[in-house]
Design a protein around this motif. Structure first.
Motif, PDB file in Angstrom:
ATOM      1  N   MET A   1       0.837  -1.182   0.000  1.00 53.29           N
ATOM      2  CA  MET A   1       0.000   0.000   0.000  1.00 53.29           C
ATOM      3  C   MET A   1       0.881   1.244   0.000  1.00 53.29           C
ATOM      4  O   MET A   1       1.958   1.258   0.567  1.00 53.29           O
ATOM      5  CB  MET A   1      -0.906  -0.007   1.227  1.00 53.29           C
ATOM      6  N   ILE A   2       0.377   2.275  -0.627  1.00 58.51           N
ATOM      7  CA  ILE A   2       1.187   3.476  -0.821  1.00 58.51           C
ATOM      8  C   ILE A   2       1.566   4.134   0.509  1.00 58.51           C
ATOM      9  O   ILE A   2       2.685   4.648   0.655  1.00 58.51           O
ATOM     10  CB  ILE A   2       0.476   4.461  -1.771  1.00 58.51           C
ATOM     11  N   SER A   3       0.653   4.093   1.490  1.00 60.07           N
ATOM     12  CA  SER A   3       0.963   4.754   2.775  1.00 60.07           C
ATOM     13  C   SER A   3       2.095   4.026   3.504  1.00 60.07           C
ATOM     14  O   SER A   3       2.956   4.672   4.110  1.00 60.07           O
ATOM     15  CB  SER A   3      -0.291   4.807   3.648  1.00 60.07           C
ATOM     16  N   VAL A   4       2.105   2.720   3.422  1.00 61.16           N
ATOM     17  CA  VAL A   4       3.154   1.937   4.090  1.00 61.16           C
ATOM     18  C   VAL A   4       4.499   2.195   3.425  1.00 61.16           C
ATOM     19  O   VAL A   4       5.509   2.433   4.090  1.00 61.16           O
ATOM     20  CB  VAL A   4       2.799   0.432   4.054  1.00 61.16           C
ATOM     21  N   VAL A   5       4.512   2.174   2.100  1.00 60.45           N
ATOM     22  CA  VAL A   5       5.753   2.411   1.362  1.00 60.45           C
ATOM     23  C   VAL A   5       6.233   3.840   1.597  1.00 60.45           C
ATOM     24  O   VAL A   5       7.428   4.085   1.766  1.00 60.45           O
ATOM     25  CB  VAL A   5       5.544   2.128  -0.145  1.00 60.45           C
ATOM     26  N   SER A   6       5.286   4.772   1.638  1.00 62.50           N
ATOM     27  CA  SER A   6       5.618   6.175   1.868  1.00 62.50           C
ATOM     28  C   SER A   6       6.348   6.354   3.196  1.00 62.50           C
ATOM     29  O   SER A   6       7.369   7.029   3.265  1.00 62.50           O
ATOM     30  CB  SER A   6       4.328   7.002   1.841  1.00 62.50           C
ATOM     31  N   LYS A   7       5.829   5.724   4.236  1.00 63.92           N
ATOM     32  CA  LYS A   7       6.461   5.839   5.560  1.00 63.92           C
ATOM     33  C   LYS A   7       7.796   5.108   5.597  1.00 63.92           C
ATOM     34  O   LYS A   7       8.769   5.618   6.145  1.00 63.92           O
ATOM     35  CB  LYS A   7       5.524   5.274   6.636  1.00 63.92           C
ATOM     36  N   ARG A   8       7.801   3.915   5.027  1.00 67.67           N
ATOM     37  CA  ARG A   8       9.022   3.101   5.081  1.00 67.67           C
ATOM     38  C   ARG A   8      10.203   3.801   4.408  1.00 67.67           C
ATOM     39  O   ARG A   8      11.325   3.737   4.886  1.00 67.67           O
ATOM     40  CB  ARG A   8       8.763   1.746   4.410  1.00 67.67           C
ATOM     41  N   PHE A   9       9.930   4.489   3.279  1.00 62.87           N
ATOM     42  CA  PHE A   9      11.014   5.122   2.531  1.00 62.87           C
ATOM     43  C   PHE A   9      11.093   6.633   2.754  1.00 62.87           C
ATOM     44  O   PHE A   9      11.902   7.300   2.118  1.00 62.87           O
ATOM     45  CB  PHE A   9      10.860   4.823   1.029  1.00 62.87           C
ATOM     46  N   ASP A  10      10.221   7.134   3.645  1.00 58.50           N
ATOM     47  CA  ASP A  10      10.200   8.566   3.937  1.00 58.50           C
ATOM     48  C   ASP A  10      10.027   9.391   2.655  1.00 58.50           C
ATOM     49  O   ASP A  10      10.806  10.295   2.356  1.00 58.50           O
ATOM     50  CB  ASP A  10      11.480   8.979   4.688  1.00 58.50           C
ATOM     51  N   VAL A  11       8.999   9.013   1.900  1.00 60.73           N
ATOM     52  CA  VAL A  11       8.676   9.675   0.625  1.00 60.73           C
ATOM     53  C   VAL A  11       7.206  10.062   0.662  1.00 60.73           C
ATOM     54  O   VAL A  11       6.362   9.287   1.129  1.00 60.73           O
ATOM     55  CB  VAL A  11       8.908   8.708  -0.566  1.00 60.73           C
ATOM     56  N   HIS A  12       6.892  11.243   0.185  1.00 57.65           N
ATOM     57  CA  HIS A  12       5.488  11.674   0.142  1.00 57.65           C
ATOM     58  C   HIS A  12       4.714  10.796  -0.856  1.00 57.65           C
ATOM     59  O   HIS A  12       5.255  10.452  -1.919  1.00 57.65           O
ATOM     60  CB  HIS A  12       5.408  13.150  -0.290  1.00 57.65           C
ATOM     61  N   PRO A  13       3.483  10.441  -0.537  1.00 52.34           N
ATOM     62  CA  PRO A  13       2.686   9.620  -1.471  1.00 52.34           C
ATOM     63  C   PRO A  13       2.579  10.240  -2.863  1.00 52.34           C
ATOM     64  O   PRO A  13       2.538   9.511  -3.870  1.00 52.34           O
ATOM     65  CB  PRO A  13       1.316   9.528  -0.798  1.00 52.34           C
ATOM     66  N   GLN A  14       2.527  11.576  -2.937  1.00 51.48           N
ATOM     67  CA  GLN A  14       2.462  12.221  -4.249  1.00 51.48           C
ATOM     68  C   GLN A  14       3.719  11.931  -5.077  1.00 51.48           C
ATOM     69  O   GLN A  14       3.660  11.818  -6.304  1.00 51.48           O
ATOM     70  CB  GLN A  14       2.280  13.740  -4.105  1.00 51.48           C
ATOM     71  N   THR A  15       4.837  11.803  -4.403  1.00 49.37           N
ATOM     72  CA  THR A  15       6.082  11.483  -5.108  1.00 49.37           C
ATOM     73  C   THR A  15       5.997  10.076  -5.702  1.00 49.37           C
ATOM     74  O   THR A  15       6.399   9.848  -6.841  1.00 49.37           O
ATOM     75  CB  THR A  15       7.286  11.582  -4.141  1.00 49.37           C
ATOM     76  N   LEU A  16       5.435   9.154  -4.923  1.00 46.65           N
ATOM     77  CA  LEU A  16       5.263   7.792  -5.439  1.00 46.65           C
ATOM     78  C   LEU A  16       4.316   7.779  -6.634  1.00 46.65           C
ATOM     79  O   LEU A  16       4.548   7.064  -7.609  1.00 46.65           O
ATOM     80  CB  LEU A  16       4.757   6.870  -4.332  1.00 46.65           C
ATOM     81  N   ARG A  17       3.261   8.580  -6.556  1.00 45.74           N
ATOM     82  CA  ARG A  17       2.321   8.672  -7.692  1.00 45.74           C
ATOM     83  C   ARG A  17       3.023   9.286  -8.914  1.00 45.74           C
ATOM     84  O   ARG A  17       2.781   8.868 -10.053  1.00 45.74           O
ATOM     85  CB  ARG A  17       1.099   9.486  -7.296  1.00 45.74           C
ATOM     86  N   LEU A  18       3.862  10.277  -8.673  1.00 45.57           N
ATOM     87  CA  LEU A  18       4.624  10.898  -9.771  1.00 45.57           C
ATOM     88  C   LEU A  18       5.536   9.855 -10.427  1.00 45.57           C
ATOM     89  O   LEU A  18       5.586   9.755 -11.655  1.00 45.57           O
ATOM     90  CB  LEU A  18       5.461  12.068  -9.249  1.00 45.57           C
ATOM     91  N   TYR A  19       6.239   9.086  -9.614  1.00 43.76           N
ATOM     92  CA  TYR A  19       7.120   8.041 -10.167  1.00 43.76           C
ATOM     93  C   TYR A  19       6.310   7.062 -11.016  1.00 43.76           C
ATOM     94  O   TYR A  19       6.770   6.592 -12.049  1.00 43.76           O
ATOM     95  CB  TYR A  19       7.839   7.283  -9.047  1.00 43.76           C
ATOM     96  N   GLU A  20       5.104   6.781 -10.567  1.00 43.27           N
ATOM     97  CA  GLU A  20       4.242   5.869 -11.322  1.00 43.27           C
ATOM     98  C   GLU A  20       3.803   6.517 -12.641  1.00 43.27           C
ATOM     99  O   GLU A  20       3.829   5.877 -13.691  1.00 43.27           O
ATOM    100  CB  GLU A  20       3.030   5.480 -10.474  1.00 43.27           C
ATOM    101  N   ARG A  21       3.405   7.784 -12.591  1.00 43.64           N
ATOM    102  CA  ARG A  21       2.993   8.488 -13.822  1.00 43.64           C
ATOM    103  C   ARG A  21       4.139   8.564 -14.825  1.00 43.64           C
ATOM    104  O   ARG A  21       3.933   8.472 -16.030  1.00 43.64           O
ATOM    105  CB  ARG A  21       2.514   9.904 -13.499  1.00 43.64           C
ATOM    106  N   GLU A  22       5.355   8.726 -14.311  1.00 43.91           N
ATOM    107  CA  GLU A  22       6.532   8.820 -15.177  1.00 43.91           C
ATOM    108  C   GLU A  22       6.991   7.451 -15.682  1.00 43.91           C
ATOM    109  O   GLU A  22       7.936   7.363 -16.461  1.00 43.91           O
ATOM    110  CB  GLU A  22       7.683   9.496 -14.428  1.00 43.91           C
ATOM    111  N   GLY A  23       6.346   6.397 -15.193  1.00 40.56           N
ATOM    112  CA  GLY A  23       6.685   5.041 -15.639  1.00 40.56           C
ATOM    113  C   GLY A  23       7.885   4.443 -14.942  1.00 40.56           C
ATOM    114  O   GLY A  23       8.397   3.398 -15.364  1.00 40.56           O
TER     115      GLY A  23
END
Length: 119
Positions: A1-23
């Motif tokens: 889940m994005i919230s778990v990964v966000s906390k684990r890697f200290d990354v904002h969820p929007q950043t994870l979504r951006l990485y996904e949009r960028e492929g």
């Protein structure tokens, strides 16, 4: 889940979504559309963060680096397959050599014919 990964890697969820949009990341989805990150996704995220945070690489550069790593991984896999097939062929030939009866060719001088008279 994005919230778990966000906390684990200290990354904002929007950043994870951006990485996904960028492929750069392609997490799978549940039926409810929740992102699921595999171990491979997490390893990839770790590489992305190392490149961006530690080395200052921008996202376009990250994409190039990740693509090059994939090509190198594929080439390494193909090389290892080729190496294994050569080893197998070598083992097969060694086994054939051991089971084959030993023969040798001997170089000899031509003999001289001496006529023998009977009686």
């Amino acid at each position: 889940m994005i919230s778990v990964v966000s906390k684990r890697f200290d990354v904002h969820p929007q950043t994870l979504r951006l990485y996904e949009r960028e492929g750069l990341l392609k997490p799978s989805r549940t039926e409810g559309n929740t992102r699921l990150y595999s171990d491979e996704d997490l390893n990839r995220l770790s590489r992305i963060l190392r490149l961006t945070r530690d080395l200052g690489v921008n996202l376009a550069g990250v994409e190039v680096v990740l693509n090059m790593q994939e090509v190198m991984d594929r080439m390494e896999h193909e090389f290892n397959d080729l190496l294994e097939s050569l080893r197998e062929e070598l083992r097969k030939r060694e086994k054939e050599t051991r089971t084959r009866p030993s023969q040798a060719l001997v170089h000899a001088r031509p003999g001289r014919v001496i006529p023998i008279k009977k009686g």
